[in-house]
Design a protein around this motif. Structure first.
Motif, PDB file in Angstrom:
ATOM      1  N   THR A  82       0.845  -1.203   0.000  1.00  0.00           N
ATOM      2  CA  THR A  82       0.000   0.000   0.000  1.00  0.00           C
ATOM      3  C   THR A  82       0.876   1.248   0.000  1.00  0.00           C
ATOM      4  N   GLN A  83       1.991   1.182   0.684  1.00  0.00           N
ATOM      5  CA  GLN A  83       2.893   2.330   0.735  1.00  0.00           C
ATOM      6  C   GLN A  83       3.579   2.553  -0.615  1.00  0.00           C
ATOM      7  N   ASP A  84       3.596   1.519  -1.462  1.00  0.00           N
ATOM      8  CA  ASP A  84       4.140   1.644  -2.812  1.00  0.00           C
ATOM      9  C   ASP A  84       3.077   2.041  -3.827  1.00  0.00           C
ATOM     10  N   GLY A  85       1.842   2.301  -3.346  1.00  0.00           N
ATOM     11  CA  GLY A  85       0.795   2.803  -4.224  1.00  0.00           C
ATOM     12  C   GLY A  85      -0.275   1.813  -4.621  1.00  0.00           C
ATOM     13  N   PHE A  86      -0.151   0.556  -4.226  1.00  0.00           N
ATOM     14  CA  PHE A  86      -1.198  -0.414  -4.535  1.00  0.00           C
ATOM     15  C   PHE A  86      -2.401  -0.135  -3.639  1.00  0.00           C
ATOM     16  N   THR A  87      -3.596  -0.216  -4.200  1.00  0.00           N
ATOM     17  CA  THR A  87      -4.788   0.178  -3.441  1.00  0.00           C
ATOM     18  C   THR A  87      -5.739  -0.970  -3.129  1.00  0.00           C
ATOM     19  N   GLN A  88      -5.682  -2.048  -3.875  1.00  0.00           N
ATOM     20  CA  GLN A  88      -6.548  -3.205  -3.634  1.00  0.00           C
ATOM     21  C   GLN A  88      -5.660  -4.440  -3.509  1.00  0.00           C
ATOM     22  N   ILE A  89      -5.523  -4.941  -2.296  1.00  0.00           N
ATOM     23  CA  ILE A  89      -4.612  -6.051  -2.024  1.00  0.00           C
ATOM     24  C   ILE A  89      -5.361  -7.146  -1.279  1.00  0.00           C
ATOM     25  N   LEU A  90      -5.237  -8.356  -1.777  1.00  0.00           N
ATOM     26  CA  LEU A  90      -5.842  -9.518  -1.133  1.00  0.00           C
ATOM     27  C   LEU A  90      -4.727 -10.473  -0.732  1.00  0.00           C
ATOM     28  N   GLY A  91      -4.655 -10.774   0.539  1.00  0.00           N
ATOM     29  CA  GLY A  91      -3.730 -11.788   1.034  1.00  0.00           C
ATOM     30  C   GLY A  91      -4.505 -13.049   1.316  1.00  0.00           C
ATOM     31  N   THR A  92      -3.990 -14.191   0.871  1.00  0.00           N
ATOM     32  CA  THR A  92      -4.688 -15.458   1.089  1.00  0.00           C
ATOM     33  C   THR A  92      -3.782 -16.473   1.760  1.00  0.00           C
ATOM     34  N   ASP A  93      -4.408 -17.401   2.448  1.00  0.00           N
ATOM     35  CA  ASP A  93      -3.705 -18.524   3.048  1.00  0.00           C
ATOM     36  C   ASP A  93      -4.739 -19.624   3.296  1.00  0.00           C
TER      37      ASP A  93
END
Length: 99
Positions: free
Chosen positions: A6-17
């Motif tokens: 997010t700090q690099d500019g990505f706005t929609q991030i999904l983490g999965t496990d």
């Protein structure tokens, strides 16, 4: 990693496990970052999903970042080749063309 993205500019991030405990830990880590930084990260989501039997929608991501999953699935004592193929098939399926 998700907060850094997010700090690099990505706005929609999904983490999965596949592990519900890992997903909950991820949520707690994000909440701790939010509290420490005094800012919310509304575009961050963590959810349970098994990359070897994923239910994520087709062509729904522009980028996939792996933090060790391919190594882990590739270490299975008897099914490493199958697991690598399933992993790669999932990544190909969920990425948009050119992703």
């Amino acid at each position: 990693t998700m907060v850094a993205l997010t700090q690099d500019g990505f706005t929609q991030i999904l983490g999965t496990d596949y592990s519900p405990q890992s997903v909950e830990l991820s949520r707690r880590v994000v909440a701790a970052h939010e509290a420490r930084m005094g800012t919310a990260f509304p575009g961050l989501t963590a959810q349970e999903d098994d990359v070897l039997a994923s239910t994520l929608p087709e062509r729904s991501f522009e980028l996939a970042v792996d933090k060790g999953t391919l190594d882990a699935v590739g270490l299975h004592p008897t099914r490493k080749a199958l697991h690598r193929r399933l992993y790669l098939a999932t990544i190909r399926r969920v990425l948009v063309p050119g992703g």
